[in-house]
Scaffold this active site. Structure first.
Site, mmCIF file in Angstrom:
data_model
loop_
_atom_site.group_PDB
_atom_site.id
_atom_site.type_symbol
_atom_site.label_atom_id
_atom_site.label_comp_id
_atom_site.label_asym_id
_atom_site.label_seq_id
_atom_site.Cartn_x
_atom_site.Cartn_y
_atom_site.Cartn_z
ATOM 1 N NE ARG A 77 -0.723 2.196 -4.768
ATOM 2 C CZ ARG A 77 -1.036 2.430 -3.497
ATOM 3 N NH1 ARG A 77 -1.186 1.428 -2.660
ATOM 4 N NH2 ARG A 77 -1.211 3.655 -3.078
ATOM 5 C CG ASN A 126 -0.320 0.030 2.524
ATOM 6 O OD1 ASN A 126 0.883 -0.164 2.632
ATOM 7 N ND2 ASN A 126 -1.087 0.254 3.564
ATOM 8 C CB CYS A 127 4.472 1.864 0.131
ATOM 9 S SG CYS A 127 5.735 3.091 -0.239
ATOM 10 C CG ASP A 128 0.959 6.553 -2.421
ATOM 11 O OD1 ASP A 128 0.087 5.662 -2.533
ATOM 12 O OD2 ASP A 128 0.739 7.655 -1.878
#
Length: 118
Positions: A16, A11-13
């Site tokens: 991703r 879920n880390c930008d």
């Protein structure tokens, strides 16, 4: 391409962005989710040796900022930082990418073009 491993949190930008770039460029990789699999102190020590503790320990993120001052003060050397990162993987800079003996930290498209997409 063999041997591309991405270490991070799904879920880390930035993680991703990295994995999306790899997919868009048809580069196969394996993903190591810190939250599910954890990370060994040995692996963290290797990364710190190769890239420096200052780069691996993420002091700019909210996890570090939300740590009690007493916890931060306990980080007096690399072994104490590694113990804390192993216990709280959100403190590790993301993503960390291992490819062909090279260690990349964070997402930098130019580095990826140079080291991964050859």
């Amino acid at each position: 391409m063999d041997g591309v491993t991405v270490y991070g949190i799904p879920n880390c930008d930035v993680t991703r962005k990295c994995t999306n770039w790899l997919r868009e460029n048809n580069i196969e990789f394996s993903f190591h989710d810190y939250k599910v699999k954890g990370i060994s102190k040995t692996k963290l020590a290797d990364w710190c040796k190769r890239k420096g503790l200052e780069l691996i320990l993420n002091k700019r993120g909210t996890t570090w900022k939300n740590l009690p001052e007493a916890e931060k003060e306990k980080i007096t050397d690399q072994p104490s930082a590694i113990t804390l990162m192993a216990a709280n993987t959100s403190l590790i800079k993301r993503p960390v990418i291992e490819v062909k003996g090279i260690l990349l930290v964070g997402f930098n498209e130019n580095e990826f073009l140079t080291n991964i997409k050859k």
